[in-house]
Design an enzyme around this catalytic site. Sequence first.
Site, short mmCIF file in Angstrom:
data_model
loop_
_atom_site.label_atom_id
_atom_site.label_comp_id
_atom_site.label_asym_id
_atom_site.label_seq_id
_atom_site.Cartn_x
_atom_site.Cartn_y
_atom_site.Cartn_z
N ASP A 50 -0.07 -8.05 0.13
CA ASP A 50 0.47 -6.51 1.12
C ASP A 50 1.90 -6.50 0.76
O ASP A 50 2.60 -6.56 1.54
CB ASP A 50 -0.60 -6.34 2.45
CG ASP A 50 0.56 -4.32 2.46
OD1 ASP A 50 0.48 -3.81 1.31
OD2 ASP A 50 -0.23 -4.24 3.34
N SER A 107 3.85 0.57 9.11
CA SER A 107 3.37 -0.50 7.82
C SER A 107 4.32 -0.71 7.31
O SER A 107 5.48 0.79 7.26
CB SER A 107 2.13 -0.12 7.47
OG SER A 107 0.91 -0.42 8.12
N HIS A 157 0.98 -1.09 -0.10
CA HIS A 157 0.13 -0.29 0.18
C HIS A 157 0.63 1.53 0.11
O HIS A 157 0.33 2.50 -0.27
CB HIS A 157 -1.02 0.16 1.20
CG HIS A 157 -0.35 -0.60 2.49
ND1 HIS A 157 -0.25 -1.24 2.94
CD2 HIS A 157 0.45 0.21 3.38
CE1 HIS A 157 -0.30 -1.36 4.48
NE2 HIS A 157 0.54 -0.09 4.72
#
Length: 610
Positions: free
Chosen positions: A267, A349, A231
């Site tokens: 991801d 993240s 992302h």
Amino acid sequence: MRSRQKITTILCGTTLAALLAGSSYATAAQPSPPSPSDAPAGMIEAIARDLRLTPDQARNRLVQQTAAQRTAENLSTAVRDASSGWWFDETTGALAVAVTSDEVAAQARNAGAQPKHVARDRAELRRLDEAVRAVATGVPGVNGWGVDPVANTVVVRINTTTKGAATQRLLDHLAALGPGVQVAETTRSPVPQGGDVHPGDRWYPGLEGNCSVGFPATDTRGGKHFLTAGHCTDNADQPAYAALGGQNRIGTSNVGGGRSVFGREGDMGVVAVTEPGWNLSAAVNTWGSPPVTVTGSAEAVVNQAVCHAGLASYWQCGKVTATNQTIVYPTVTIDGLSFTTACSLAGDSGGAWLAGSAAVGLHSGGYSSCQPGGNPDQSIFQPIGEALRKWGLTLHTGGAGGDTQAPTVPEGLRSTGTTADSVTLAWNAASDNVAVTGYDIHRGDTLAASTRDTSATIRDLAPDTSYTFTVKAKDAAGNVSAASKPVTARTGAGSGARTFRSDADYPIRDYQPVSSPISVTATGTATNPVRVEVTAQHTCIEDLDIDLVSPSGRSYRLHSYGGSVCHPFPGTKQFTAPVNAQPAAGTWTLRISDGGPGDVGALDRWSITV
């Protein structure tokens, strides 16, 4: 155009310059089991703190779980296919393997594992997992689902604060599936974590928010890259900088548009390191604890102690609670992720997850809590091996030490069969002074497959085409043999065209889905993956969700909504969908949803090759 805050991540190296600076290239490999004296000091200190162990207990746990991990990685294909799962047994310090037959129990025991007899085999849990997917997809409050190997069930996570009529109907459906499906109630839902811009170690995609360097890696030509969260790399060919405001360029994110995934597949994304002065390092920032050097990669095991580095929560540890889980984020559903008890915060993240000195994952998201009494499944990571395999990359390591002898060259490489889209290869086993742990099959300069066996089938090839293959052997310390003698094989001519097309025009309007069906008359099973070509006009591809729906009703995400800068749909775009055992015949439907305001567009035509 959709206005969206860029999902951001944290840096996992000592500094960005340190993580991308100076150490020799090494092959992606599994580290040899450490002795108590050479277990990473930074891991021992953090695990003792977060799992409430003494330093000696933490040190012994690392040694035990690394040995158990090696056992897991060396399980035969037969055991893996029959078992419903395996985990680190904290009581015995060994690998436990779930079995349903005495034959598989004996095979597991011979591999050094402890068999545990259970009621449901792998096939039954897969059936239950698919049954859950069929009724749980899209139901409000569902956070995700997946197999719990210890409980021998499929666990469905549901946020009870959003209960309604649809949730109650789902609970009734799940109850009807029997005791093999259990519900875990929560009061919050996970998110792919982001954070504000802070001074410190980050990389910046273009002029957007901050993101994190995960693990450095190289390609077959020696090109330098680093892996991070998908992302953060959704926009193609964005410049990557080390400082805010377009300063100190490192390289380019998502080169060519094919090096980022934020959808059902995972991801994960890649940034190419191309600018002078940037080198790769295997040193991971442990935020004041003794540094840890990455020596290889590994597959996470349930109950294994792991740690992650993050700008927001710093250096945190916990246990793996589940692997291969389906996670429902607010904008996307992702398969194959892992849960842990380690806490994390917004801004983490993309960070590095390690088990001992082995890389196991890239931070994806979680519940954004480091408070006492937080959710037991605090944080989520993307397995590192999937990202390395997808893009044919080799993890950059600091070396495992000890064993430096490479395996012998595999001999006797030969083609044992071909179809219109596959070639099956076999070769003689290589030898090593310790042990051969696997083989990499290359198609030209591209990594085509990895296996523990002495045979493999390379799929998704073009009909009536010649391909040249070589094989390399590897051991647990990261040593790789020279390539075998090449072998050339030609795929079959195929059975004729299996491409079907719709030329019907459909307008694409804000907040309205478009569905375009194609009736496919081909026989047999659809190829895996099927290929889809879409020709469309649209002012903002970032506002689109594009899905393929099979004749059985199963949906496959081709393109996900997301991105803070709009780009037009590129005329004609090709996709693949990893269907599995789907019949070719029936109605296949392309579905396009526009999730943003102020856009105009139209679907001109599309085709599917099955």
